[in-house]
Structure formats: structure tokens, C-alpha cells
Design an enzyme around this catalytic site. Structure first.
Site, PDB file in Angstrom:
ATOM      1  N   HIS A 161      -2.040  11.064   8.215  1.00 57.55           N
ATOM      2  CA  HIS A 161      -1.846   9.825   8.075  1.00 57.55           C
ATOM      3  C   HIS A 161      -2.049   9.037   9.474  1.00 57.55           C
ATOM      4  O   HIS A 161      -1.455   9.281  10.237  1.00 57.55           O
ATOM      5  CB  HIS A 161      -0.412   9.610   7.654  1.00 57.55           C
ATOM      6  CG  HIS A 161       0.005   9.303   6.359  1.00 57.55           C
ATOM      7  ND1 HIS A 161      -0.514   9.981   5.178  1.00 57.55           N
ATOM      8  CD2 HIS A 161       0.389   7.859   5.864  1.00 57.55           C
ATOM      9  CE1 HIS A 161       0.097   9.141   4.251  1.00 57.55           C
ATOM     10  NE2 HIS A 161       0.750   8.094   4.646  1.00 57.55           N
ATOM     11  N   GLU A 174       2.340  11.831   8.865  1.00 56.42           N
ATOM     12  CA  GLU A 174       2.665  10.692   8.058  1.00 56.42           C
ATOM     13  C   GLU A 174       4.155  10.336   8.647  1.00 56.42           C
ATOM     14  O   GLU A 174       4.577   9.077   8.830  1.00 56.42           O
ATOM     15  CB  GLU A 174       2.986  10.852   6.701  1.00 56.42           C
ATOM     16  CG  GLU A 174       3.552   9.634   5.885  1.00 56.42           C
ATOM     17  CD  GLU A 174       3.627   9.756   4.446  1.00 56.42           C
ATOM     18  OE1 GLU A 174       3.411  11.096   3.944  1.00 56.42           O
ATOM     19  OE2 GLU A 174       3.480   8.936   3.660  1.00 56.42           O
ATOM     20  N   TRP A 176       1.733  -5.309   5.456  1.00 51.34           N
ATOM     21  CA  TRP A 176       0.759  -4.982   4.414  1.00 51.34           C
ATOM     22  C   TRP A 176       0.014  -6.071   4.173  1.00 51.34           C
ATOM     23  O   TRP A 176      -1.375  -5.938   4.283  1.00 51.34           O
ATOM     24  CB  TRP A 176       1.765  -4.362   3.339  1.00 51.34           C
ATOM     25  CG  TRP A 176       1.957  -2.912   3.470  1.00 51.34           C
ATOM     26  CD1 TRP A 176       1.137  -1.922   2.660  1.00 51.34           C
ATOM     27  CD2 TRP A 176       2.908  -2.170   4.159  1.00 51.34           C
ATOM     28  NE1 TRP A 176       1.746  -0.666   3.265  1.00 51.34           N
ATOM     29  CE2 TRP A 176       2.777  -0.808   4.051  1.00 51.34           C
ATOM     30  CE3 TRP A 176       3.999  -2.782   5.129  1.00 51.34           C
ATOM     31  CZ2 TRP A 176       3.475  -0.202   4.809  1.00 51.34           C
ATOM     32  CZ3 TRP A 176       4.750  -1.896   5.875  1.00 51.34           C
ATOM     33  CH2 TRP A 176       4.497  -0.553   5.547  1.00 51.34           C
ATOM     34  N   ASP A 179      -4.532   5.868   3.110  1.00 53.01           N
ATOM     35  CA  ASP A 179      -3.189   6.332   3.944  1.00 53.01           C
ATOM     36  C   ASP A 179      -3.291   7.927   3.843  1.00 53.01           C
ATOM     37  O   ASP A 179      -2.995   8.103   5.418  1.00 53.01           O
ATOM     38  CB  ASP A 179      -2.079   6.116   2.897  1.00 53.01           C
ATOM     39  CG  ASP A 179      -2.206   6.764   1.449  1.00 53.01           C
ATOM     40  OD1 ASP A 179      -3.287   6.887   1.166  1.00 53.01           O
ATOM     41  OD2 ASP A 179      -1.131   7.003   0.889  1.00 53.01           O
ATOM     42  N   GLU A 225      -2.788  10.168  -4.054  1.00 52.51           N
ATOM     43  CA  GLU A 225      -2.600   8.792  -3.597  1.00 52.51           C
ATOM     44  C   GLU A 225      -4.057   8.503  -2.884  1.00 52.51           C
ATOM     45  O   GLU A 225      -4.819   7.875  -3.616  1.00 52.51           O
ATOM     46  CB  GLU A 225      -1.398   8.935  -2.674  1.00 52.51           C
ATOM     47  CG  GLU A 225      -1.065   7.499  -2.168  1.00 52.51           C
ATOM     48  CD  GLU A 225       0.509   7.341  -1.834  1.00 52.51           C
ATOM     49  OE1 GLU A 225       0.997   8.482  -1.957  1.00 52.51           O
ATOM     50  OE2 GLU A 225       0.823   6.265  -2.036  1.00 52.51           O
TER      51      GLU A 225
HETATM   52  C1  BGC Z   1       1.771   5.488   1.648  1.00 53.58           C
HETATM   53  C2  BGC Z   1       1.976   4.810   2.960  1.00 53.58           C
HETATM   54  C3  BGC Z   1       2.214   3.491   2.421  1.00 53.58           C
HETATM   55  C4  BGC Z   1       3.456   3.242   1.888  1.00 53.58           C
HETATM   56  C5  BGC Z   1       3.716   1.931   1.461  1.00 53.58           C
HETATM   57  C6  BGC Z   1       2.904   5.489   0.951  1.00 53.58           C
HETATM   58  O1  BGC Z   1       3.095   6.242  -0.341  1.00 53.58           O
HETATM   59  O2  BGC Z   1       1.252   6.973   1.920  1.00 53.58           O
HETATM   60  O3  BGC Z   1       1.112   5.235   4.027  1.00 53.58           O
HETATM   61  O4  BGC Z   1       1.654   2.501   3.402  1.00 53.58           O
HETATM   62  O5  BGC Z   1       3.301   4.232   0.644  1.00 53.58           O
HETATM   63  O6  BGC Z   1       4.735   1.936   0.488  1.00 53.58           O
END
Ligand code: BGC
Length: 743
Positions: free
Chosen positions: A645, A624, A413, A335, A341
Site C-alpha cells: 500500500h 498498509e 479522499w 490502494d 479490492e
Molecule cells: C483501502 C484504503 C482506503 C480505505 C478508505 C481501504 O480498504 O485499502 O487504502 O483508502 O479503505 O476507507
């Protein structure tokens, strides 16, 4: 593979990287060596040197896979490094195996101890073979890295290089059935970028701007008193003139270098950071542009596509998408690369994979990742939200654990199990790999089928929906205009349809019928429950974008849905009104329903939220959020605010396919469809693509009403050409120019 080698480690502090090594004599003279191959992998990350020279340019090997089931073994040709005497040294650090993986303090470890396993096999001219395995007879010592963590950074004490602190070696049990041949390309260093600007911000602190948000680390040269400490902190953006570290959340992203007293070069290769700016404090003299450089690090991938057009801002948008892909394709498609993360969020890649496959050759990297996805799905019973699935691992944090506790499949997803293979199939046309990816498609669809409500809609369970809808409050990313059931049911239709096509391709007629029937039922349920006359439930752009582009509507409804979408887009001043789910498809849905002008106006819009807003704010990567940085230059107060992102950069796919006109007519571009679609605001556009069948180009230039289309078709390939006036022709190999007039 590696049957005789033992996994070895040495007792040291958790943060320390250790050095394992051995020396040996060749059984026969060096001149008789025919091949020398090293097989290696680790719990942790390793770098191997023979005779002091790195055996490859790989860093952070063996990369990150679903270690419980798949641990990648690298093979190196080391013939040129062996001499009559061979000294092997392995630097071993934590990597993804042990540290702070996961957000909110999840503190995930795959295991307590790091370990290395390797086998050097030397074959001589007479056919004899000498094998050197890792065993407890190897030696170990401390390294100069006294702390290493992917999120927090690395601490290197240069004086440690001179001293030898022996450690005792022990063997570790490990599950050999997890060993697999590495599929993904190695992570390597790419270019080094010189500082663009250096300024002193406080006594002893210097702010360096590299001019580009990138992923990697800083290589720094220094000479100063022994024991003097230099601290390098990283950030993607500045706020009020200072490093903005809040978006990094729990990641300290700080490297510390302690000088030896002589000439030192520091390079923290056991961590990585996402940054454009660094603040260097404690440098022993005035920091100059020659003292440091940013080293760009990511998976080795060949650049395959280029796109250029008459708008410099759109060109920058493309460059930003390239940089976001580079930064986030560091072994796992993540991500984001900077905060606590850096996970393989499936939804982000589900929408970005087609764009990714235009920009770089991602076939091996994503194939490897999909094999992990299949394994994780088999264990979880549905497609987990991140691959490798950290949510399935033990954690002290209850909130983190809860995410992993059977929330069940989600649209977009979970659809990564289908959409990523779909993107690879179209880009590369590899049937064997499609067959490898097919079981996860089945698992995904079966897990969704069980959860459908009686009406046949996917309107049950947790959904991310149109994640990060621009009208959602910063702290409520899940709140979106588009109905979740509409999003999920539309996604199911697309996935079932592609699974049916894949099954047919793989000669599984029963499966093909099963998925076609599921797709048909889903479409009928969608139309019955969500389409009311010419409106779709929730009347949101994302709902129309998905319904149109995924093919859920009959022609007449589709036309009016396109009109409604164009109307909503116009009412919104051609700004973006979609989140992760709708954004990749909104321009598609417009151009597919005769609203090319509206799609171009959206593309070229600069007001927030829009693709070009970030560009006008100086972005060098895709953000993002549409407004990760607010118009006044402050940072969005949302807790998730990354500046790197790729998900919202998924418009790249439309730019190549529609604006430039490069499409596979058959999987893998064995046959081409070249169909550029000019629109207002651009006077020319041009795309190129290295396909499995050769070099392709397509572009156009407008002069008044005249449009000139230029194409290049590879040897042995035929192209169906559709000109902007709607006329059709075919083109054989070579360069062609077509002209047509449009009013
Ligand atoms: C991520 C996203 C991800 C999402 C889903 C985030 O914290 O950075 O890109 O898809 O959570 O909940």
C-alpha cells in the site's frame, strides 16, 4: 472513431476467455503498404495477434476507466505484421468488465457480456485505403483459458490449444459516445525474476520465494502427463512458514495449469496477483529454478528519480516505495494489488501523488485517471471514494451499496481532485492539463462549501479522518486521535488555496477571488474554533502537521505549534503517531519549524510504529499498516492488512525535496530551488531527477562541521541554491560544488 466496426462476442461460459478472429487478403501487394493501423478496445481485456505475433507488448488492454463514460481506444502501428494474407486473432477475457470486482462479495459487473471492437486500416502507396472492421462475419472459438478473473486467477487447459471449438459470433450494442483515445500508457510486462529459494513443504507442494513482493504472475514451464493439474497459489508473506492467504480476503489468487502432455509454457495474462511467495502443487517432477519466473507487470512509466543516502535502511525504504508504486500503478493507481479490492482509492493517491511524481513519470497515467475522476464527480455530485467509482454500480451486497449512497464529500479522499493536479502541476508544469483538471476542483470545493457548518468549519458528514492512526484498534481504522473537523477544515484550506492559485494561472480572476475568499474564511474559522492559545484541538500530531504544513497558522502560533509537535514526537520516542492524513506532512511540519533533528530522528527510528520498522522486518514494499506484520512475525489481525500500500510511503516527497533538496522554483522545474537540509544520523544524501527541462542532481556530504553540496543544473535552467548554513546563491547549467560550515 471506430464508426463502422461492430462490437462482437461469442457465447461461452462466463469464466472462459474466447478467441475472435478473421483472415483476409490485402487488396494490393504487401510491398505497397504504406501504413497499417489498428484501433481496438473491448468490454473486458484483449490481446491481438496478427499472423501469430502479438501486435504490442500491452497486456490487460484497454485497462480500467470509468467505462460508462470513457472507454479507451488503443492505436497500434501494425505495418510490420501484415503480409499478403492477414490473420487476426483476439484473445478476449473478463478483466475489470465482468467478474468479482469489489470487496465483501460485492460482485460488481459492468455488463453481462464481454466484447471486442476493432478496425484495421491499411493505406497503400497509391493513396487507396482498405479497412477491415469487426463484424459478425468474424469467427470465434474457445481459448485454452477456461477461467479468468482478476482476483481469483486463471485456469489454463493446454490441450485446448490444439483443438478448435468453434463458437458463434454475435454483435453487441454499445455506446459509441464512450470511446476516447487512450491517454494512459499501456500495462506491460517488465522484468522476470528468478526464484531466490525453493523448498518442498509438503508431499507434492513446493514453496517458492522470489525475494521481492511484486505484482504480476508466474510463467511456468512443465512437461508431464496430459491432464495433470498444477496449482499455483500466491501470497505476499508467510506466517508460521506457510503461505499467508488470510490478508487476500475474498481473492483466491490461484492459477491452475492443466498439462497437454508435451512441452508446455503457461502464462496467465488475464489476471494479476500481488505476491512474493508462491506454492506450486502438482508439478510433475522436482520443481527447479529454471522452471518458473515471476513476471513483473504494471503500467509503462519511465523512472525519473533516484534517492540514495548513508542509511541502507532508508535506501531500502525508498526501494520499497518504488516497488509499491510499481505494483499499484497498474493502469489505475490503487490502494493495494492483492486482495479483493485493488481500487482507485482517492485518498491514497491524494497523499502519495507528489512522491509518485518523483519516482516515475506519471503524467499521462494520472492525467487519464483524473479525467475519469472528473466524469465520476460530475455524476456523483462529489468526489467518489474510488475512481473508477464502483460504489455507483449495481451490487447484490447491501453493505457495499450503502457506501455509495450519498455519504458525501470527505477530506483527503475528495481532495484528490485538487492535490493530484497540484502534484502534476508542480512536477510537469502543463497548463493545458491544469485547465483540464480545474473543473473537478470546482466541483469538489462547491460540494464541500454546501456542507460547511455555520461556523465555516468542515465538521459535518462522514469523514475518514486520520485513517489508520497507529493507536486505532485493528478493527477500528476510523478511530483517530486527531479531530475529524480539524483534519477536514485544514484540508479544505489547502484545496481552496491551490484552486485560487490554479484559477489565477488559468486567467479566471473571479474564480481566483472566490477560492481565495473561501480559503481565508476557512483559515479564520479554523483559528477561531480550533486554536486555543498555542494548542490545536485534539492536541494530536496530525492536527499540528496539517495546520503547520498547509499554512493555517500565523507565524508566532506556527512556531509554538512546531514546538508542541516536536514535544509530542519526542514524548512518543520519535515513533510515528499519524495515519494516512498526517503521515505525509509530519516531517515537513517539523523541518519547517526548526525541528530538523526531530524529523531525522523520526525518519531513522526503527521501533514500531516507524518507517524503518517494516524494513527491519524484511519488508520489500510499503505496508498498509505500520504493523501489518507484528514484531513476533504474525500478521496483524485487522481485516485490512496489505503488505503493498503506497500511502504511508508518502515520506518520499520530503526525502527528495528536503533531505536531497530538489524543488521546483517554478512549476515543472523551469527554474529550480536546490535546498538540501542535512540532519543527524545521515552523513550524506543524494537525489537525481529527470525533469521536463533536463537532468537535475542535488546532494550533500558532511565531514565534521564541513558540508559539501553538489548539484547538477540542466542546460538553460537556473537554480536558486540555499546552502545548509542559510547562505543563498544561484547556479547556472552544469555541475557545481559548494562548501559551507555548520555548527
Ligand atoms: C483501502 C484504503 C482506503 C480505505 C478508505 C481501504 O480498504 O485499502 O487504502 O483508502 O479503505 O476507507
Amino acid at each position: 472513431m471506430l464508426e463502422q466496426a461492430r462490437m462482437i462476442t461469442a457465447n461461452a461460459k462466463r469464466g472462459e476467455a474466447i478467441v475472435l478472429g478473421t483472415t483476409l487478403l490485402l487488396e494490393r501487394p504487401r510491398s505497397e503498404v504504406v501504413t497499417a493501423r489498428l484501433l481496438a478496445t473491448a468490454h473486458g481485456v484483449y490481446e491481438v495477434r496478427i499472423g501469430g505475433t502479438p501486435v504490442s507488448d500491452a497486456v490487460l488492454a484497454p485497462g480500467w476507466t470509468s467505462y460508462q463514460w470513457r472507454l479507451a481506444v488503443q492505436e497500434y502501428d501494425v505495418a510490420r505484421f501484415v503480409d499478403d494474407g492477414v490473420a487476426i486473432e483476439v484473445l478476449l477475457g473478463n478483466g475489470w468488465w465482468r467478474g468479482h470486482l469489489g470487496f465483501g462479495g460485492a460482485g460488481i459487473d459492468y455488463g453481462d457480456a464481454i466484447g471486442f471492437v476493432g478496425e484495421l486500416k491499411v493505406t497503400y502507396a497509391d493513396g487507396s485505403v482498405q479497412v477491415i472492421n469487426t463484424t459478425r462475419d468474424w469467427a470465434a472459438r474457445r481459448s485454452d483459458t477456461v477461467e479468468n478473473d482478476l482476483y481469483d486467477g486463471q485456469r489454463i487447459r493446454a490441450r485446448r490449444r490444439l483443438a478448435t471449438h468453434p463458437l458463434s459470433v454475435r454483435e453487441l450494442e454499445f455506446d459509441r459516445s464512450t470511446l476516447v483515445h487512450a491517454i494512459k500508457p499501456p500495462v506491460i510486462r517488465h522484468e522476470a525474476i528468478r526464484p531466490k529459494k525453493i523448498e518442498t513443504t509438503a508431499p507434492g507442494a513446493t514453496l517458492v520465494d522470489f525475494g521481492q513482493n511484486l505484482v504480476g504472475w508466474v510463467r511456468l514451464r512443465a512437461r508431464g502427463p496430459s491432464g495433470k493439474k498444477i496449482v499455483v497459489r500466491h501470497a505476499e508473506v508467510l506466517e508460521h512458514g506457510a503461505l499467508a492467504t488470510r490478508p487476500l480476503r475474498g481473492a483466491r489468487a490461484t492459477d491452475t495449469f492443466v498439462l497437454s502432455g508435451g512441452d508446455d509454457v503457461f502464462e496467465p495474462t488475464m489476471t494479476f496477483h500481488g505476491f512474493r511467495y508462491v506454492e506450486v502443487s502438482g508439478y510433475p517432477s522436482a520443481l527447479g529454478a529454471d522452471d518458473l519466473e515471476a513476471v513483473v507487470v504494471h503500467s509503462a512509466m519511465d523512472r525519473t528519480g533516484t534517492f540514495r543516502c548513508s542509511s541502507e535502511k532508508v535506501n531500502r525504504l525508498i526501494d520499497n516505495a518504488v516497488w509499491s508504486q510499481r505494483g499499484n500503478f497498474l493502469d489505475v493507481p490503487t490502494d493495494c494489488p492483492q486482495r479483493d479490492e485493488r481500487l482507485g482509492w482517492t485518498g491514497d493517491l491524494a497523499v502519495f501523488a507528489p512522491s509518485a511524481a518523483f519516482q516515475f513519470d506519471v503524467s499521462d497515467l494520472l492525467h487519464g485517471w483524473l479525467l475519469d475522476l472528473a466524469e465520476e464527480t460530475r455524476h456523483a455530485g462529489y468526489v467518489p471514494y474510488v475512481i473508477p467509482n464502483l460504489f455507483g454500480l449495481p451490487t447484490r451486497r447491501r453493505s457495499f451499496k450503502r457506501i455509495g449512497q450519498a455519504m458525501g464529500p470527505t477530506a483527503v479522499w475528495g481532495d484528490a481532485a485538487v492535490w493530484v493536479p497540484e502534484a502534476l502541476w508542480h512536477a510537469y508544469g502543463n497548463r493545458d492539463r491544469l485547465a483540464d483538471h480545474y473543473p473537478a476542483m470546482v466541483m469538489h470545493l462547491a460540494s464541500v462549501e454546501q456542507r460547511l457548518s455555520e461556523s465555516g468549519l468542515w465538521d459535518t458528514g462522514f469523514q475518514f479522518g486520520d485513517w489508520l492512526d497507529p493507536t486505532a484498534p485493528p478493527d477500528k481504522p476510523l478511530s483517530s486521535k486527531a479531530d475529524r473537523g480539524v483534519v477536514a477544515t485544514a484540508c479544505l484550506y489547502r484545496s481552496a488555496s491551490f484552486a485560487a492559485a490554479a484559477a489565477a494561472e488559468l486567467h479566471r480572476p473571479d474564480d481566483a477571488r472566490r477560492w481565495r475568499a473561501l480559503a481565508d474564511r476557512t483559515r479564520a474559522a479554523f483559528v477561531e474554533h480550533y486554536v486555543d492559545g498555542h494548542r490545536i484541538r485534539s492536541d494530536a500530531p496530525t492536527a499540528y502537521a496539517l495546520a503547520i504544513h498547509f499554512g493555517l497558522l500565523d507565524d508566532d502560533v506556527r512556531r509554538s505549534a512546531g514546538d508542541r509537535l516536536a514535544q509530542l514526537v519526542a514524548e512518543n520516542g520519535y515513533r510515528v503517531a499519524t495515519g494516512f492524513a498526517g503521515t505525509p506532512y509530519v516531517t515537513w511540519a517539523l523541518s519547517e519549524t526548526d525541528h530538523v533533528d526531530a524529523a531525522y530522528r523520526m525518519l531513522l527510528q526503527e521501533a514500531n510504529p516507524s518507517w524503518l520498522y517494516a524494513v527491519t522486518m524484511g519488508a520489500t514494499t510499503i505496508w498498509e499498516r505500520w504493523d501489518s506484520m507484528l514484531p513476533d512475525g504474525t500478521i496483524n489481525p485487522g481485516e485490512m492488512t496489505s503488505f503493498n500500500h503506497y500511502a504511508l510511503g508518502a515520506v518520499v516527497d520530503w526525502l527528495y525535496k528536503v533531505v536531497a533538496g530538489i524543488n521546483p522554483a517554478t512549476p515543472g522545474y523551469e527554474r529550480l530551488r536546490l535546498q538540501p537540509v542535512p540532519g543527524p544520523g545521515l552523513t550524506w544524501a543524494h537525489g537525481t531527477l529527470e525533469t521536463r527541462h533536463g537532468h537535475v542532481e542535488c546532494g550533500w556530504r558532511r565531514e565534521g562541521h564541513l558540508i559539501e553540496v553538489t548539484t547538477v543544473v540542466p542546460e538553460g535552467v537556473q537554480a536558486d541554491v540555499v546552502l545548509p548554513d542559510g547562505s543563498r546563491t544561484t547556479a547556472d547549467e552544469g555541475a557545481h560544488v559548494f562548501r559551507c560550515t555548520v555548527m
